[in-house]
Design an enzyme around this catalytic site. Structure first.
Site, short mmCIF file in Angstrom:
data_model
loop_
_atom_site.label_atom_id
_atom_site.label_comp_id
_atom_site.label_asym_id
_atom_site.label_seq_id
_atom_site.Cartn_x
_atom_site.Cartn_y
_atom_site.Cartn_z
N CYS A 59 0.82 -1.22 0.00
CA CYS A 59 0.00 0.00 0.00
C CYS A 59 0.85 1.27 0.00
O CYS A 59 1.68 1.48 0.90
CB CYS A 59 -0.93 -0.04 1.21
SG CYS A 59 -1.55 1.55 1.76
N CYS A 62 0.44 3.49 3.02
CA CYS A 62 1.09 2.88 4.20
C CYS A 62 2.59 3.16 4.19
O CYS A 62 3.19 3.44 5.23
CB CYS A 62 0.85 1.37 4.22
SG CYS A 62 -0.89 0.89 4.22
N CYS A 178 5.02 21.22 -3.32
CA CYS A 178 4.88 20.17 -4.34
C CYS A 178 4.50 18.82 -3.71
O CYS A 178 5.22 18.29 -2.86
CB CYS A 178 6.19 20.07 -5.12
SG CYS A 178 6.47 18.51 -5.96
N CYS A 181 7.03 16.04 -4.27
CA CYS A 181 8.21 16.27 -3.42
C CYS A 181 7.95 15.77 -2.00
O CYS A 181 8.83 15.17 -1.37
CB CYS A 181 8.57 17.76 -3.38
SG CYS A 181 8.88 18.49 -5.01
#
EC number: 5.3.4.1
Length: 366
Positions: A59, A62, A178, A181
């Site tokens: 995931c 996760c 961003c 980022c």
């Protein structure tokens, strides 16, 4: 002259700050208790409250949460009234099904003595999670800032770091707003941690939104932009590879001649100098009275090596000398001694030293 006295209160405060910083700076998956089908009800619903993350290894959300949750676990490690735990729902489906987990990650709060959870709906940052746990458990734990291994660049420091001909430098040009980022940030931090023992490798970043002139100079038009500045090309080259940790580690190892895995451990290839393999074979195959001649050839070749290979070459020579002095059993006994040392609590630099020596010794036993 009398030494200034520090009040007990001030000293206690200082020690608490040091302890908190130390706990978080060493945050790891070990600070979060991994629960299984057989251990869940032995740990949860007992004499302490528990915050449990139900997750799946594949995931993406996760993975993004993982470093934040580990910081939380490190911060609450010594809080006896609270357990920070997690359950791998791929491995322990029955537990996740029992508690109504249908998406990942799901974070649930279990009060002391209860197996009736309350779902956490807040932000997935260490700070937000800590605030929630503190409010539920009446604790007062703070998340300390984690020291970063990423070198933060500015216009004043850029050239001295990035254009240093003795360093291989990877630079991320980013913008604070961003989204991509932000997703990359914990991965990039882990990458910097992987190579923090390698003096010749620098993992750095630059706030390109703040330092626009420098970003424009290097042709940055989107975020994040990653550029690699190796020792032999300080004009820089674009990094176009994958953005998972394993992708970055593979790239750095190939480009910089390093040999680390994604946990920062040296691999079995670390320290191996391929050009010396024929000389090791010749040394091992020589009769005892001919080994001195084989050693001389090895010393001649090692003297021509440069960079890290020169340092490793000296270990080859010393290993050959020890074998001549102590017999063929030296390789096995020394390797076993080094392994015992590696199993003890030693500094990362010492661990690197012992792994490299052990790897080189292995070439003399094959």
């Amino acid at each position: 002259m009398a030494t200034p006295q520090i009040s007990r209160k001030a000293l206690a405060s200082l020690l608490l700050l040091v302890a908190a910083a130390a706990a978080v700076s060493t945050a790891s998956a070990d600070d979060v208790l991994a629960l299984t089908e057989s251990t869940f009800e032995k740990e949860v619903g007992q004499d302490r409250a528990a915050l449990v993350e139900f997750y799946a290894p594949w995931c993406g959300h996760c993975k993004k949460l993982a470093p934040e949750y580990e910081k939380l676990g490190a911060s609450f490690k010594k809080a006896k009234s609270v357990l920070i735990a997690k359950v791998d729902c791929d491995e322990h489906k029955s537990v996740c099904s029992k508690y109504g987990v249908s998406g990942y990650p799901t974070i649930q709060w279990f009060p002391k003595g209860s197996l009736e959870p309350k779902k956490y709906e807040g932000q997935r940052t260490a700070e937000a999670l800590a605030e929630y746990v503190n409010s539920e458990a009446a604790t007062n734990v703070k998340i300390a800032a984690v020291p970063s291994s990423v070198v933060v660049l500015t216009p004043e420091t850029f050239d001295s770091v990035v254009l240093d001909e003795t360093k291989d430098v990877l630079v991320e040009f980013y913008a604070p707003w961003c989204g991509h980022c932000k997703h990359l940030a914990p991965i990039y931090e882990k990458l910097a941690s992987v190579y923090k023992q390698d003096e010749g490798v620098v993992i750095a970043n630059l706030d390109a939104d703040k330092h626009t002139a420098l970003a424009e100079k290097y042709g940055v038009s989107g975020f994040p932009t990653l550029k690699f500045f190796p020792k032999g090309n300080k004009a820089g080259e674009d990094y176009d590879g994958g953005r998972e940790l394993d992708d970055f580690v593979k790239f750095i190892n190939e480009k910089c001649g390093t040999s680390r895995d994604s946990k920062g451990q040296l691999t079995s290839e670390a320290g191996i100098v391929e050009s010396l393999a024929p000389l090791v074979k010749e040394f091992l195959g020589a009769a005892n009275d001919k080994r001195k001649e084989a050693l001389s050839k090895m010393e001649e070749d090692v003297a021509k090596l440069t960079g890290p290979a020169a340092k490793y070459g000296k270990i080859y020579v010393n290993s050959a000398k020890k074998i001549m002095e102590k017999g063929s059993e030296y390789t096995k006994k020394e390797s076993e001694r080094l392994q015992r040392m590696l199993e003890k609590s030693i500094s990362p630099s010492k661990a690197d030293e012992f792994v490299i020596k052990k790897n080189i010794l292995s070439t003399f036993s094959s």
